[in-house]
Design an enzyme around this catalytic site. Structure first.
Site, PDB file in Angstrom:
ATOM      1  N   GLY A  31       3.482  -0.151  30.608  1.00 23.04           N
ATOM      2  CA  GLY A  31       3.395   0.266  29.211  1.00 23.04           C
ATOM      3  C   GLY A  31       2.969   1.713  29.063  1.00 23.04           C
ATOM      4  O   GLY A  31       3.039   2.498  30.003  1.00 23.04           O
ATOM      5  N   ALA A  32       2.521   2.075  27.815  1.00 21.43           N
ATOM      6  CA  ALA A  32       2.235   3.471  27.457  1.00 21.43           C
ATOM      7  C   ALA A  32       3.472   4.303  27.807  1.00 21.43           C
ATOM      8  O   ALA A  32       3.394   5.293  28.546  1.00 21.43           O
ATOM      9  CB  ALA A  32       0.979   3.984  28.158  1.00 21.43           C
ATOM     10  N   HIS A  37       9.888   6.500  31.585  1.00 19.58           N
ATOM     11  CA  HIS A  37      10.234   5.070  31.544  1.00 19.58           C
ATOM     12  C   HIS A  37      11.589   4.869  30.849  1.00 19.58           C
ATOM     13  O   HIS A  37      12.412   4.066  31.292  1.00 19.58           O
ATOM     14  CB  HIS A  37       9.189   4.282  30.755  1.00 19.58           C
ATOM     15  CG  HIS A  37       7.826   4.284  31.361  1.00 19.58           C
ATOM     16  ND1 HIS A  37       6.755   4.943  30.794  1.00 19.58           N
ATOM     17  CD2 HIS A  37       7.354   3.698  32.491  1.00 19.58           C
ATOM     18  CE1 HIS A  37       5.676   4.749  31.541  1.00 19.58           C
ATOM     19  NE2 HIS A  37       6.010   4.012  32.581  1.00 19.58           N
ATOM     20  N   ASP A 150       6.509   7.916  41.758  1.00 22.77           N
ATOM     21  CA  ASP A 150       5.716   7.037  42.631  1.00 22.77           C
ATOM     22  C   ASP A 150       6.532   6.789  43.905  1.00 22.77           C
ATOM     23  O   ASP A 150       7.010   5.683  44.149  1.00 22.77           O
ATOM     24  CB  ASP A 150       5.402   5.734  41.898  1.00 22.77           C
ATOM     25  CG  ASP A 150       4.547   5.985  40.675  1.00 22.77           C
ATOM     26  OD1 ASP A 150       3.383   6.334  40.839  1.00 22.77           O
ATOM     27  OD2 ASP A 150       5.062   5.869  39.546  1.00 22.77           O
ATOM     28  N   GLN A 153       5.391   4.133  46.298  1.00 25.58           N
ATOM     29  CA  GLN A 153       5.587   2.803  45.706  1.00 25.58           C
ATOM     30  C   GLN A 153       7.032   2.324  45.910  1.00 25.58           C
ATOM     31  O   GLN A 153       7.271   1.153  46.208  1.00 25.58           O
ATOM     32  CB  GLN A 153       5.259   2.864  44.205  1.00 25.58           C
ATOM     33  CG  GLN A 153       5.633   1.621  43.427  1.00 25.58           C
ATOM     34  CD  GLN A 153       5.057   1.622  42.026  1.00 25.58           C
ATOM     35  OE1 GLN A 153       3.906   1.298  41.833  1.00 25.58           O
ATOM     36  NE2 GLN A 153       5.872   1.979  41.030  1.00 25.58           N
TER      37      GLN A 153
HETATM   38  O1  PAF Z   1       4.593   1.936  38.486  1.00 25.51           O
HETATM   39  C1  PAF Z   1       4.027   1.101  37.760  1.00 25.51           C
HETATM   40  O2  PAF Z   1       3.937   1.274  36.536  1.00 25.51           O
HETATM   41  C2  PAF Z   1       3.415  -0.148  38.387  1.00 25.51           C
HETATM   42  O3  PAF Z   1       2.890   0.131  39.638  1.00 25.51           O
HETATM   43  C3  PAF Z   1       4.406  -1.328  38.438  1.00 25.51           C
HETATM   44  C4  PAF Z   1       5.591  -1.025  39.336  1.00 25.51           C
HETATM   45  C5  PAF Z   1       4.895  -1.664  37.047  1.00 25.51           C
HETATM   46  C6  PAF Z   1       3.695  -2.561  39.020  1.00 25.51           C
HETATM   47  O4  PAF Z   1       2.632  -2.958  38.223  1.00 25.51           O
END
Ligand code: PAF
Length: 285
Positions: A31-32, A37, A150, A153
């Site tokens: 969110g936010a 996004h 990220d 990630q």
């Molecule tokens: O990147 C993010 O916002 C978070 O790490 C994710 C991938 C939604 C997992 O909670």
């Protein structure tokens, strides 16, 4: 756009789409929402027929309780943005829906989760891998869309999906930046003092200059040391890491040697932790 909070309702929607032969995209978020996004939502709309956006502030990936408590939560504004962007379902589970009483499983990805953010945020990537695995299985999406900001990630999620044979395509989308180059992040909202926000621009500037210097053949160690100094002189209180890594597997690099590389940084400014990364391009690679 429909908003659902329960896995059963999400699955019901997905079953209908799959029966109709439609492909499903997932954009996991906390969110936010900002344009970073929304660019993932746009990529998902281009790449799949139906798009689910999840909003879940995942408690298990926060290594700092204050960070979890103060993480911005603006569900109504987020829902409006997603409806305008053309998302089909907003999936916003509660903590109890995601982690019911007795929940006892953690997914831990070795290798790519070590070092960088993994070294400074204990348990963070276990939390990410576990919740993303759940989101993949809950949504049964064909493709999932993540931001390259990220970068580590993305590696962790790709490894997890491959190792667990989850049939999903993980797509990494380019980092979106503000006009002054600062990578878009929900955490930028915390840079409320104008002087701090102005100082933040030194991060992308220093990173870009360092990447060009390394690509131009300057010694990696010298460039990284000078860049650290520049960030500290520019108002950053701490440079958690600033490292050159191989793009393919995040192996540390002391020199380029013609490989595709990334320069990755995490640094603190006015109590806010900012991360960023840029490719270090060598001609012909
Ligand atoms: O990147 C993010 O916002 C978070 O790490 C994710 C991938 C939604 C997992 O909670």
């Amino acid at each position: 756009m429909r908003t659902v909070h329960a896995v059963t309702d999400l699955r019901h929607a997905v079953r209908g789409w799959k029966r109709a032969g439609l492909t499903v995209g997932l954009v996991p978020t906390m969110g936010a929402l900002h344009d970073g996004h929304l660019s993932l939502v746009r990529a998902a709309l281009r790449g799949t027929d139906r798009v689910i956006v999840s909003i879940f502030v995942n408690p298990t990936q926060f290594d700092n309780p204050e960070d979890l408590e103060t993480y911005p939560r603006v569900m109504e504004a987020d829902a409006r943005l997603l409806a305008e962007a053309g998302a089909h379902v907003l999936y916003a589970p509660t903590v109890a829906e995601m982690y019911p009483l007795g929940f006892a499983t953690t997914i831990s990805v070795r290798g790519v989760s070590e070092g960088l953010c993994g070294a400074h945020r204990p348990g963070h990537f276990d939390g990410v891998a576990t919740v993303v695995c759940k989101l993949f299985l809950q949504s049964q999406a064909d493709a999932a869309f993540f931001g390259e900001k990220d970068f580590q990630q993305v590696h962790v999620v790709r490894r997890m999906a491959a190792d667990l044979d989850i049939p999903i395509r993980v797509e990494a989308c380019p980092t979106r930046r503000e006009a002054d180059g600062l990578a878009m992040s929900s955490r930028n909202r915390r840079l409320v003092v104008p002087g701090d926000r102005d100082r933040a621009r030194v991060l992308p500037l220093a990173l870009g200059d360092a990447a060009r210097a390394i690509a131009g053949g300057q010694p990696v160690g010298t460039v990284l040391a000078a860049t650290r100094e520049r960030l500290l002189a520019g108002g950053f209180s701490n440079v958690e890491y600033l490292e050159l890594r191989r793009e393919a597997d995040l192996a540390p690099l002391a020199r380029l040697d013609g490989q595709r590389a990334r320069l990755l940084v995490a640094a603190w400014l006015a109590g806010v932790r900012l991360i960023d990364n840029v490719p270090v391009s060598v001609a012909g690679v």
